[in-house]
Design an enzyme around this catalytic site. Sequence first.
Site, mmCIF file in Angstrom:
data_model
loop_
_atom_site.group_PDB
_atom_site.id
_atom_site.type_symbol
_atom_site.label_atom_id
_atom_site.label_comp_id
_atom_site.label_asym_id
_atom_site.label_seq_id
_atom_site.Cartn_x
_atom_site.Cartn_y
_atom_site.Cartn_z
ATOM 1 N N THR A 190 -11.154 1.112 -7.114
ATOM 2 C CA THR A 190 -12.227 1.684 -7.910
ATOM 3 C C THR A 190 -13.250 0.624 -8.292
ATOM 4 O O THR A 190 -14.415 0.934 -8.519
ATOM 5 C CB THR A 190 -11.650 2.355 -9.172
ATOM 6 O OG1 THR A 190 -10.605 3.251 -8.793
ATOM 7 C CG2 THR A 190 -12.709 3.141 -9.931
ATOM 8 N N TYR A 222 0.730 -2.549 -2.623
ATOM 9 C CA TYR A 222 0.066 -1.245 -2.554
ATOM 10 C C TYR A 222 0.360 -0.618 -1.197
ATOM 11 O O TYR A 222 -0.101 -1.078 -0.166
ATOM 12 C CB TYR A 222 -1.437 -1.459 -2.730
ATOM 13 C CG TYR A 222 -2.260 -0.219 -3.008
ATOM 14 C CD1 TYR A 222 -1.695 1.055 -3.063
ATOM 15 C CD2 TYR A 222 -3.626 -0.334 -3.239
ATOM 16 C CE1 TYR A 222 -2.465 2.171 -3.330
ATOM 17 C CE2 TYR A 222 -4.410 0.783 -3.508
ATOM 18 C CZ TYR A 222 -3.833 2.026 -3.548
ATOM 19 O OH TYR A 222 -4.606 3.138 -3.808
ATOM 20 N N LYS A 274 3.079 0.273 -5.539
ATOM 21 C CA LYS A 274 2.136 1.334 -5.870
ATOM 22 C C LYS A 274 1.985 2.210 -4.635
ATOM 23 O O LYS A 274 1.621 1.730 -3.567
ATOM 24 C CB LYS A 274 0.783 0.737 -6.266
ATOM 25 C CG LYS A 274 -0.267 1.805 -6.606
ATOM 26 C CD LYS A 274 -1.618 1.192 -6.904
ATOM 27 C CE LYS A 274 -2.646 2.290 -7.180
ATOM 28 N NZ LYS A 274 -4.001 1.754 -7.381
#
Length: 331
Positions: A61, A148, A173
Amino acid sequence: MPSSPSSPSSGPALAERLDGLLFFPVTAFAPDGSLDLDAFRAHVRRGVAAGAGAVFACCGTGEFHALAPEEFGACVAAAVAEADGRVPVVAGAGYGPALAQDFARRAEAAGADGLLAMPPYLVLADQDGLVRHYTELAEATSLPTIVYQRDNALFTPEAVVRLARHPRIIGLKDGHGDPDLMQRIITAVRCAGLEEDFRYFNGLPTAELTGLAYRGLGVSLYSSAVFCFAPEIALAFHRALATGDEATVRELLDGFYVPFVELRNQGRGYAVSLVKAGVRLRGWDVGGVRPPLSDPAPAHVEELAALLERGLELAGAVPGSTASARAGRAR
């Protein structure tokens, strides 16, 4: 010099501190496209004050892909300063081994508490190569590392067990969204006796949509892009999910989150640019997105404005929510 795997690690401490709603701030840019550190600092400061459980700076983000190394270091340092020890700051690190390790060292120098290791750039690697890549990244600094999983970095349960054995790899994640795979990963790590300080995160876009499913797997931590521009909504949903308030969860899903995802799916890159538009709608000037992303179409921003108003109304009806408390004080 790379740290030794046997050197003291702050991993368990970070694992214990990660709680609540995970805040992934946008990175602010000035009208000329340059980094706007003052606006970024204000954005992080608002998020921490609103009740973020942790700050994940310069991640997806935050347009990690669009930041120069010097800008990255400046943003991480700014996030650390604004968090001021109240919540942990985790920084993104990615690309190939050399650049990923360089970003990791810059994050450590800036005072970050940990790393979120992004998928390597484009290449399709086997499990041995992926494990080696993340192991070497974890050994480049003393920082605890969260891996991730998404796109070209997907792991077998056996590979995750190998990663979890490293003293500084403290979590996974998941941005892939396969509950069968996640259950097998969780089981494998548990059966290997490694679950105590190994954490799991729901990292799917607009993770609130899959929050109920992930809680069924025992995964309660998740990232919230909505928190960037509507912490009142995000916290109301998080509270309802954590307390088993199914009526409120359904109301916020039906009235805000599902329509938001449908709007997000109207444009490429909207998982970032629509969030930034939402931040601007709240009166916080963080600028637009850098190429290759594009800002949302004006009609979609208008839809977002109406949806935001509806979501804030719903959040205000939740007892104990930020919006409800403000309304009570105003009476």
